[in-house]
Design a protein around this motif. Structure first.
Motif, PDB file in Angstrom:
ATOM      1  N   GLY A 132       0.634  -0.939   0.087  1.00 52.53           N
ATOM      2  CA  GLY A 132       0.201  -0.133   0.696  1.00 52.53           C
ATOM      3  C   GLY A 132       0.876   1.162   0.357  1.00 52.53           C
ATOM      4  O   GLY A 132      -0.103   2.472  -0.511  1.00 52.53           O
ATOM      5  N   SER A 133       2.065   1.665   0.703  1.00 50.18           N
ATOM      6  CA  SER A 133       2.921   2.552   1.095  1.00 50.18           C
ATOM      7  C   SER A 133       4.041   2.531  -0.379  1.00 50.18           C
ATOM      8  O   SER A 133       4.170   3.797  -0.910  1.00 50.18           O
ATOM      9  CB  SER A 133       4.151   1.940   2.182  1.00 50.18           C
ATOM     10  OG  SER A 133       3.070   2.270   3.144  1.00 50.18           O
ATOM     11  N   TRP A 134       3.988   1.212  -1.125  1.00 50.20           N
ATOM     12  CA  TRP A 134       4.752   1.851  -2.741  1.00 50.20           C
ATOM     13  C   TRP A 134       3.752   2.414  -3.265  1.00 50.20           C
ATOM     14  O   TRP A 134       3.846   2.756  -4.426  1.00 50.20           O
ATOM     15  CB  TRP A 134       5.392   0.337  -2.777  1.00 50.20           C
ATOM     16  CG  TRP A 134       5.812  -0.152  -4.315  1.00 50.20           C
ATOM     17  CD1 TRP A 134       6.899   1.000  -4.833  1.00 50.20           C
ATOM     18  CD2 TRP A 134       5.054  -0.412  -5.242  1.00 50.20           C
ATOM     19  NE1 TRP A 134       7.107   0.933  -6.297  1.00 50.20           N
ATOM     20  CE2 TRP A 134       6.023  -0.006  -6.638  1.00 50.20           C
ATOM     21  CE3 TRP A 134       3.991  -1.140  -5.786  1.00 50.20           C
ATOM     22  CZ2 TRP A 134       5.888  -0.786  -7.702  1.00 50.20           C
ATOM     23  CZ3 TRP A 134       3.880  -1.544  -6.885  1.00 50.20           C
ATOM     24  CH2 TRP A 134       4.864  -1.397  -7.791  1.00 50.20           C
ATOM     25  N   LEU A 135       2.715   2.026  -3.263  1.00 46.76           N
ATOM     26  CA  LEU A 135       1.513   2.184  -4.329  1.00 46.76           C
ATOM     27  C   LEU A 135       0.948   4.026  -4.619  1.00 46.76           C
ATOM     28  O   LEU A 135       0.541   4.554  -4.836  1.00 46.76           O
ATOM     29  CB  LEU A 135      -0.100   1.442  -3.945  1.00 46.76           C
ATOM     30  CG  LEU A 135      -0.285   0.155  -5.188  1.00 46.76           C
ATOM     31  CD1 LEU A 135      -1.744  -0.775  -4.639  1.00 46.76           C
ATOM     32  CD2 LEU A 135      -0.227   0.108  -6.561  1.00 46.76           C
ATOM     33  N   SER A 136       1.116   4.375  -2.698  1.00 47.35           N
ATOM     34  CA  SER A 136       0.646   5.298  -2.642  1.00 47.35           C
ATOM     35  C   SER A 136       1.790   6.723  -3.321  1.00 47.35           C
ATOM     36  O   SER A 136       1.793   8.058  -3.175  1.00 47.35           O
ATOM     37  CB  SER A 136       0.519   6.193  -1.445  1.00 47.35           C
ATOM     38  OG  SER A 136      -0.796   4.940  -0.536  1.00 47.35           O
ATOM     39  N   PRO A 155      -4.196   5.766   6.368  1.00 42.01           N
ATOM     40  CA  PRO A 155      -5.232   4.310   5.731  1.00 42.01           C
ATOM     41  C   PRO A 155      -5.197   3.224   4.354  1.00 42.01           C
ATOM     42  O   PRO A 155      -5.212   2.193   5.202  1.00 42.01           O
ATOM     43  CB  PRO A 155      -6.519   5.783   5.713  1.00 42.01           C
ATOM     44  CG  PRO A 155      -5.837   6.947   6.492  1.00 42.01           C
ATOM     45  CD  PRO A 155      -4.517   7.139   6.482  1.00 42.01           C
ATOM     46  N   PHE A 156      -4.875   3.830   3.391  1.00 41.64           N
ATOM     47  CA  PHE A 156      -4.752   2.805   2.563  1.00 41.64           C
ATOM     48  C   PHE A 156      -3.801   1.843   2.572  1.00 41.64           C
ATOM     49  O   PHE A 156      -3.843   0.552   3.195  1.00 41.64           O
ATOM     50  CB  PHE A 156      -4.331   3.995   1.638  1.00 41.64           C
ATOM     51  CG  PHE A 156      -4.178   2.765   0.109  1.00 41.64           C
ATOM     52  CD1 PHE A 156      -4.864   2.228  -0.959  1.00 41.64           C
ATOM     53  CD2 PHE A 156      -3.343   2.778  -0.476  1.00 41.64           C
ATOM     54  CE1 PHE A 156      -5.376   1.820  -1.774  1.00 41.64           C
ATOM     55  CE2 PHE A 156      -3.459   1.927  -1.597  1.00 41.64           C
ATOM     56  CZ  PHE A 156      -4.560   1.337  -1.863  1.00 41.64           C
ATOM     57  N   VAL A 206     -10.167  -2.018  -2.447  1.00 42.51           N
ATOM     58  CA  VAL A 206      -8.853  -0.851  -3.253  1.00 42.51           C
ATOM     59  C   VAL A 206      -9.015  -0.818  -4.480  1.00 42.51           C
ATOM     60  O   VAL A 206      -7.597  -0.154  -5.002  1.00 42.51           O
ATOM     61  CB  VAL A 206      -7.242  -2.467  -2.933  1.00 42.51           C
ATOM     62  CG1 VAL A 206      -6.194  -2.706  -3.976  1.00 42.51           C
ATOM     63  CG2 VAL A 206      -7.295  -2.956  -1.837  1.00 42.51           C
ATOM     64  N   THR A 207     -10.125  -1.387  -5.432  1.00 44.72           N
ATOM     65  CA  THR A 207      -9.500  -1.155  -7.154  1.00 44.72           C
ATOM     66  C   THR A 207     -10.189   0.064  -6.993  1.00 44.72           C
ATOM     67  O   THR A 207      -9.700   1.508  -7.632  1.00 44.72           O
ATOM     68  CB  THR A 207     -11.156  -1.820  -7.337  1.00 44.72           C
ATOM     69  OG1 THR A 207     -10.335  -3.162  -7.352  1.00 44.72           O
ATOM     70  CG2 THR A 207     -10.922  -1.856  -8.752  1.00 44.72           C
ATOM     71  N   LEU A 208     -11.500   0.537  -5.673  1.00 35.62           N
ATOM     72  CA  LEU A 208     -11.879   1.955  -5.686  1.00 35.62           C
ATOM     73  C   LEU A 208     -11.236   2.915  -5.178  1.00 35.62           C
ATOM     74  O   LEU A 208     -11.345   4.154  -5.238  1.00 35.62           O
ATOM     75  CB  LEU A 208     -13.278   1.665  -5.525  1.00 35.62           C
ATOM     76  CG  LEU A 208     -14.362   0.679  -5.470  1.00 35.62           C
ATOM     77  CD1 LEU A 208     -15.809   1.031  -5.069  1.00 35.62           C
ATOM     78  CD2 LEU A 208     -14.453   1.391  -7.557  1.00 35.62           C
TER      79      LEU A 208
END
Length: 333
Positions: A132-136, A155-156, A206-208
């Protein structure tokens, strides 16, 4: 041939193998609290005792490959996610030690059970936090991480940590369905349905949520190369969910695990299609992050030897220990 793309594919393959193989044995630890009987817990651990340590080889391969081929990614990710990665490593240590010592302990066995549960759930959660952190996204200046020590705590990322816990729990449940029988297997069938519902819910969440993280994701999903996997992913998830419900209702032995793998692979392919060709979001691609071509070529020779060897002994291990785990077959003692 673009050797950087070859290396990106090797690392992506290695990480996928790790998620699939180590995911279900971590999932068994997550499910441990639902099976308090000591004999049943021994059967659960015996189902993965011959293969669990070999599964983690793929994590070692991925980390070593990042260090050698994409040093910028290695340094930035390690700097940005030092705390969750450290906590993940500590959890894996506790889990590994408990695996080895639980079968030999008597009065302290419940403490090793707690270590196995906490180590499995904690390692899984922090792996999800890392994703999640990498995606952020991570701020990078002159090839170095320019953010704070707690930028990962969002939160993500916490949600993706929870989502991965559910994913691994479902994998573990379906693996155990294929490896056990009797009343234990009947209870696992009952557990598979709510886990599947939670799995679909977290995939949807996660998709939304992902397109809201950065404008680049919305732009990427409108590209034709990404749009097709994006349209297929919901259909694959729906197909896997329907297949899972049917397989559980019909008491199939191996099909639930196949459909659980379908969830994982659908999500993983969708993730790769969304972020490619970036190695560090939002703006460092794999060519910018790569080592010199000479270094990539040299290490590729080693990978051409090591990867087939890992695949061979992994396949051999699963073949030798295929079939159900019997009541008295406590391999890890």
């Amino acid at each position: 041939m673009d050797i950087t793309i070859v290396w990106a594919a090797i690392i992506a393959f290695g990480l996928a193998m790790y998620v699939v193989l180590d995911g279900f044995d971590l999932g068994i630890g997550i499910l441990f609290p639902l099976f308090p009987d000591d004999d049943e817990r021994s059967r659960l651990m015996s189902s993965v005792a011959p293969v669990w340590d070999g599964n983690e080889t793929w994590m070692v391969l991925g980390g070593a490959s990042l260090y050698a081929v994409f040093p910028m990614v290695y340094s930035v990710v390690l700097s940005a996610l030092y705390l969750p990665l450290l906590l993940m490593a500590i959890c894996l240590i506790f889990r590994g030690v408990s695996f080895e010592l639980r079968g030999k302990a008597r009065r302290t066995r419940h403490l090793w059970d707690l270590a196995f549960i906490g180590g499995s759930a904690g390692a899984t959660f922090f792996q999800g936090v890392v994703i999640g952190s990498w995606l952020s996204g991570m701020p990078v200046v002159d090839g170095h991480f320019a953010g704070g020590a707690f930028d990962w705590f969002t939160p993500f990322s916490l949600f993706t940590g929870l989502a991965l816990v559910i994913t691994y729990a479902l994998l573990g449940c379906c693996w155990l369905i294929a490896k056990t029988d009797g009343d234990l297997r009947r209870r696992l069938y009952r557990l598979a349905t709510p886990l599947t519902v939670l799995q679909v819910a977290t995939i949807l969440g996660v998709t939304l949520w992902t397109p809201q993280l950065a404008p680049m994701f919305k732009a990427r999903w409108s590209e034709p190369a990404v749009m097709l996997p994006g349209l297929l992913a919901p259909a694959v998830v729906a197909l896997c969910a329907c297949g899972m419900f049917y397989a559980v209702r019909q008491r199939r032995r191996t099909r639930p695990f196949v459909f659980a793998l379908g969830f994982v692979l659908a999500g993983y392919i969708g993730l790769l299609a969304t972020v490619y060709p970036f190695a560090i979001l939002p703006g460092v691609n794999i060519w910018q992050a790569a080592a010199p071509r000479s270094s990539q070529t040299f290490t590729l020779i080693g990978a051409a030897i090591v990867v087939p060897v890992i695949l061979a002994y992994t396949a051999l291990g699963y073949r030798v220990f295929r079939g159900k785990t019997d009541h008295a077959e406590l391999h890890y003692h």
